[in-house]
Every structure is written in C-alpha cells, then in structure tokens.
Design a protein around this motif. Structure first.
Motif, PDB file in Angstrom:
ATOM      1  N   ASP A 279       1.900  47.137 109.375  1.00 37.39           N
ATOM      2  CA  ASP A 279       3.191  46.787 108.796  1.00 37.39           C
ATOM      3  C   ASP A 279       3.062  45.660 107.787  1.00 37.39           C
ATOM      4  OD1 ASP A 279       6.161  47.374 109.088  1.00 37.39           O
ATOM      5  OD2 ASP A 279       6.133  45.195 109.316  1.00 37.39           O
ATOM      6  N   ILE A 280       2.187  44.699 108.061  1.00 36.18           N
ATOM      7  CA  ILE A 280       1.962  43.612 107.113  1.00 36.18           C
ATOM      8  C   ILE A 280       1.373  44.160 105.818  1.00 36.18           C
ATOM      9  CG2 ILE A 280       0.557  41.562 106.658  1.00 36.18           C
ATOM     10  CD1 ILE A 280       0.831  40.869 109.638  1.00 36.18           C
ATOM     11  N   ALA A 281       0.389  45.061 105.944  1.00 30.99           N
ATOM     12  CA  ALA A 281      -0.217  45.660 104.762  1.00 30.99           C
ATOM     13  C   ALA A 281       0.824  46.464 103.972  1.00 30.99           C
ATOM     14  CB  ALA A 281      -1.387  46.563 105.169  1.00 30.99           C
ATOM     15  N   THR A 282       1.685  47.169 104.697  1.00 34.03           N
ATOM     16  CA  THR A 282       2.730  47.950 104.035  1.00 34.03           C
ATOM     17  C   THR A 282       3.688  47.036 103.283  1.00 34.03           C
ATOM     18  OG1 THR A 282       2.600  49.623 105.782  1.00 34.03           O
ATOM     19  CG2 THR A 282       4.546  49.654 104.387  1.00 34.03           C
ATOM     20  N   SER A 283       4.072  45.918 103.914  1.00 28.52           N
ATOM     21  CA  SER A 283       4.961  44.957 103.257  1.00 28.52           C
ATOM     22  C   SER A 283       4.335  44.404 101.984  1.00 28.52           C
ATOM     23  CB  SER A 283       5.275  43.804 104.216  1.00 28.52           C
ATOM     24  OG  SER A 283       5.991  44.244 105.333  1.00 28.52           O
ATOM     25  N   GLN A 284       3.034  44.128 102.050  1.00 27.17           N
ATOM     26  CA  GLN A 284       2.348  43.603 100.877  1.00 27.17           C
ATOM     27  C   GLN A 284       2.299  44.642  99.759  1.00 27.17           C
ATOM     28  OE1 GLN A 284      -1.353  42.474 102.693  1.00 27.17           O
ATOM     29  NE2 GLN A 284      -0.652  40.403 103.184  1.00 27.17           N
ATOM     30  N   LEU A 285       2.105  45.910 100.135  1.00 27.36           N
ATOM     31  CA  LEU A 285       2.089  46.971  99.133  1.00 27.36           C
ATOM     32  C   LEU A 285       3.471  47.156  98.516  1.00 27.36           C
ATOM     33  CD1 LEU A 285       0.706  49.159  97.554  1.00 27.36           C
ATOM     34  CD2 LEU A 285       0.910  50.693  99.528  1.00 27.36           C
ATOM     35  N   VAL A 286       4.518  47.019  99.318  1.00 30.58           N
ATOM     36  CA  VAL A 286       5.877  47.094  98.781  1.00 30.58           C
ATOM     37  C   VAL A 286       6.101  45.964  97.773  1.00 30.58           C
ATOM     38  CG1 VAL A 286       8.321  46.848  99.349  1.00 30.58           C
ATOM     39  CG2 VAL A 286       6.866  48.299 100.768  1.00 30.58           C
ATOM     40  N   SER A 287       5.634  44.771  98.093  1.00 32.60           N
ATOM     41  CA  SER A 287       5.756  43.647  97.157  1.00 32.60           C
ATOM     42  C   SER A 287       5.017  43.949  95.854  1.00 32.60           C
ATOM     43  CB  SER A 287       5.200  42.368  97.786  1.00 32.60           C
ATOM     44  OG  SER A 287       5.961  41.976  98.906  1.00 32.60           O
ATOM     45  N   HIS A 288       3.829  44.531  95.989  1.00 38.94           N
ATOM     46  CA  HIS A 288       3.055  44.908  94.797  1.00 38.94           C
ATOM     47  C   HIS A 288       3.811  45.953  93.990  1.00 38.94           C
ATOM     48  CE1 HIS A 288      -0.442  45.732  92.281  1.00 38.94           C
ATOM     49  NE2 HIS A 288      -0.277  47.030  92.523  1.00 38.94           N
ATOM     50  N   TYR A 289       4.441  46.897  94.690  1.00 36.16           N
ATOM     51  CA  TYR A 289       5.233  47.931  94.009  1.00 36.16           C
ATOM     52  C   TYR A 289       6.356  47.289  93.189  1.00 36.16           C
ATOM     53  CZ  TYR A 289       9.130  51.121  93.447  1.00 36.16           C
ATOM     54  OH  TYR A 289      10.189  51.805  92.928  1.00 36.16           O
ATOM     55  N   ILE A 290       7.117  46.391  93.810  1.00 37.47           N
ATOM     56  CA  ILE A 290       8.260  45.774  93.142  1.00 37.47           C
ATOM     57  C   ILE A 290       7.811  44.948  91.936  1.00 37.47           C
ATOM     58  CG2 ILE A 290      10.125  44.091  93.412  1.00 37.47           C
ATOM     59  CD1 ILE A 290      10.361  45.042  96.324  1.00 37.47           C
ATOM     60  N   ASP A 291       6.683  44.227  92.089  1.00 33.79           N
ATOM     61  CA  ASP A 291       6.232  43.322  91.039  1.00 33.79           C
ATOM     62  C   ASP A 291       5.476  44.031  89.912  1.00 33.79           C
ATOM     63  OD1 ASP A 291       7.340  41.219  92.408  1.00 33.79           O
ATOM     64  OD2 ASP A 291       5.469  40.618  93.382  1.00 33.79           O
ATOM     65  N   HIS A 292       4.743  45.094  90.236  1.00 33.12           N
ATOM     66  CA  HIS A 292       3.836  45.675  89.246  1.00 33.12           C
ATOM     67  C   HIS A 292       4.074  47.159  88.952  1.00 33.12           C
ATOM     68  CE1 HIS A 292       1.427  41.997  89.274  1.00 33.12           C
ATOM     69  NE2 HIS A 292       1.496  42.014  90.592  1.00 33.12           N
ATOM     70  N   ILE A 293       4.373  47.938  89.987  1.00 27.75           N
ATOM     71  CA  ILE A 293       4.512  49.380  89.767  1.00 27.75           C
ATOM     72  C   ILE A 293       5.886  49.728  89.205  1.00 27.75           C
ATOM     73  CG2 ILE A 293       4.401  51.670  90.827  1.00 27.75           C
ATOM     74  CD1 ILE A 293       2.479  50.552  92.883  1.00 27.75           C
TER      75      ILE A 293
ATOM     76  N   TRP B  68      -4.913  49.078  94.551  1.00 26.80           N
ATOM     77  CA  TRP B  68      -4.444  48.018  95.448  1.00 26.80           C
ATOM     78  C   TRP B  68      -5.048  48.199  96.836  1.00 26.80           C
ATOM     79  CZ3 TRP B  68      -2.030  47.615 100.114  1.00 26.80           C
ATOM     80  CH2 TRP B  68      -1.566  46.353 100.464  1.00 26.80           C
ATOM     81  N   CYS B  69      -5.056  49.410  97.343  1.00 28.37           N
ATOM     82  CA  CYS B  69      -5.613  49.667  98.676  1.00 28.37           C
ATOM     83  C   CYS B  69      -7.090  49.299  98.733  1.00 28.37           C
ATOM     84  CB  CYS B  69      -5.415  51.132  99.061  1.00 28.37           C
ATOM     85  SG  CYS B  69      -3.709  51.572  99.483  1.00 28.37           S
ATOM     86  N   ARG B  70      -7.835  49.604  97.676  1.00 28.49           N
ATOM     87  CA  ARG B  70      -9.259  49.239  97.657  1.00 28.49           C
ATOM     88  C   ARG B  70      -9.443  47.723  97.659  1.00 28.49           C
ATOM     89  NH1 ARG B  70      -9.635  53.492  93.905  1.00 28.49           N
ATOM     90  NH2 ARG B  70      -9.643  51.999  92.188  1.00 28.49           N
ATOM     91  N   ARG B  71      -8.646  47.031  96.838  1.00 27.30           N
ATOM     92  CA  ARG B  71      -8.769  45.567  96.782  1.00 27.30           C
ATOM     93  C   ARG B  71      -8.437  44.921  98.122  1.00 27.30           C
ATOM     94  NH1 ARG B  71      -5.911  46.271  91.935  1.00 27.30           N
ATOM     95  NH2 ARG B  71      -4.027  45.380  92.884  1.00 27.30           N
ATOM     96  N   GLN B  72      -7.470  45.500  98.835  1.00 24.08           N
ATOM     97  CA  GLN B  72      -7.032  44.934 100.099  1.00 24.08           C
ATOM     98  C   GLN B  72      -7.813  45.474 101.296  1.00 24.08           C
ATOM     99  OE1 GLN B  72      -4.785  42.434 100.180  1.00 24.08           O
ATOM    100  NE2 GLN B  72      -4.706  42.579  97.941  1.00 24.08           N
ATOM    101  N   GLY B  73      -8.692  46.441 101.057  1.00 23.81           N
ATOM    102  CA  GLY B  73      -9.457  47.026 102.148  1.00 23.81           C
ATOM    103  C   GLY B  73      -8.620  47.914 103.052  1.00 23.81           C
ATOM    104  N   VAL B  74      -7.572  48.505 102.507  1.00 23.55           N
ATOM    105  CA  VAL B  74      -6.710  49.391 103.289  1.00 23.55           C
ATOM    106  C   VAL B  74      -7.214  50.827 103.112  1.00 23.55           C
ATOM    107  CG1 VAL B  74      -4.362  50.279 103.590  1.00 23.55           C
ATOM    108  CG2 VAL B  74      -4.727  47.882 102.981  1.00 23.55           C
TER     109      VAL B  74
END
Length: 215
Positions: free
Chosen positions: A33-47, A102-108
């Motif tokens: 869930d933490i990883a998902t939240s971080q990806l959502v933040s990345h989505y809002i800021d960059h995607i 993003w997933c590669r950078r975060q190791g997800v």
C-alpha cells in the motif's frame, strides 16, 4: 481486447487523495500500500501533466466521437480512426514507460503492481476506493482503446464544445505576406481554409481564425 461500449469517467475524476481508504491487512499489504501511494503521487506529479499535454495536442481527433458507438464509428479504413489509434498508442507507450521506469527505480516487481491492481479491482467491486483506484482506472485507459477514446471525447468536448460548435485556432503571419492578402491555413483537424490577414499585423504576429471542427 474488446473496446468499452460506454464512456468511462474523466481522468480528472481519478485524482483521489493519496492514502484515502487504504486497506492494510498485514505487513506485506502495508508495504504494498505504501508503494502504491508513492506511485499515485508520482502519477499526480509527473504522469498526469504528460497526459494533459498529450490530450491537448490530440483531442481534436476525437471531436464528435460517441464512445458508445465505437463499432459504427471506428473502422480500419478511416483516416480519423488511424489518427485516433496513433494517439492511443502514444498515450499507452508514454504511461507504460513512466510506470515501468518508476517501478524499476523503486524496486517494485511486476507481480506487486499486478497485486495492487487486483486489490483495487476487488475493492471497487465492493464499492470502495483504495490507493490503487487511480492506478486501476489509469491502466484501464492504457489497456482499452474504448476507455481511452471516451476520455479523449470528453476532453475534445471541453476544449471545442459540443459537436458542430465553432472553435478557434491561431495562425502566425508568414514572412512575405501582408495585411489584406489571402492565406491558406490548415485547422487542427486537417481542414484547409482560406483567410485574409487582418490589417495592422506584421510577419510573426498571430491572429485567431474561427472554424467548425469535423464530426
């Protein structure tokens, strides 16, 4: 994959608050869930900004498109359909690259992202929103042309008005063309128009032209 037959929610509706409705059952799901939240933040800021830019550039191809009638309106021989499909491929490739990198950078790992989407799908079926809701709907637009077309048709109506409504674009006066002279221009949807350069303008200055987008 079969295209969606009904318009899907507009993408600005996907911007749910990060962390809202998170479901945490154990340490593993908490980490996910933490990883998902971080990806959502990345989505809002960059995607999302990239999506907005692509939508602004390509939405004129979807003016007047009724996503509920895709089988009748989309054919391989249609020039409009080709341009719409090219826009879909650009969208799909850009979002896929952003998410994968993003997933590669975060190791997800891929299976973790799949699990997050599966959890979001199960929660959505139960009428709940989770951190993964935004990703689930984003990836639906990546995987399904009908979902993407519904979004772009909504963007086109917002930018150009309902089908048949006039729209406006700007043209810069070319070198060697003077006020009062006629100029051949191309609209964003590919129409060719003949206009007259307004008085008082010099080369490089822009003026607005009204036109009716093709349906």
């Amino acid at each position: 994959q079969a295209a969606s037959r009904t318009p899907q929610p507009r993408m600005e509706n996907l911007d749910v608050a990060v962390g809202h409705g998170a479901v945490v059952d154990d340490r593993g799901s908490k980490t996910l869930d933490i990883a998902t939240s971080q990806l959502v933040s990345h989505y809002i800021d960059h995607i999302q900004p990239a999506i907005d830019e692509m939508a602004a550039a390509d939405c004129h191809h979807f003016v007047g498109l009724d996503p509920a009638a895709l089988p009748e309106e989309c054919s391989e021989g249609s020039e409009h359909d080709l341009r719409r499909m090219q826009a879909f491929v650009r969208f799909r490739d850009r979002v896929t690259v952003e998410v994968d990198s993003w997933c590669r950078r975060q190791g997800v790992p891929d299976d973790a992202l799949h699990e997050a989407l599966q959890q979001a799908s199960e929660a959505a079926a139960a009428g709940k929103e989770t951190n993964g809701t935004i990703l689930l709907e984003l990836m639906a637009a990546v995987d399904d042309y009908g979902t993407f077309a519904g979004y772009m048709a909504g963007e086109a109506e917002s930018a150009h008005g309902p089908p048949g409504a006039p729209s406006v674009f700007e043209v810069a006066v070319p070198e060697g063309v003077f006020p009062g002279e006629q100029l051949q221009v191309h609209t964003p949807d590919g129409q060719t128009l003949l206009c007259t350069v307004p008085e008082g303008l010099a080369a490089g200055q822009a003026f607005a032209i009204s036109y009716t987008p093709l349906v």
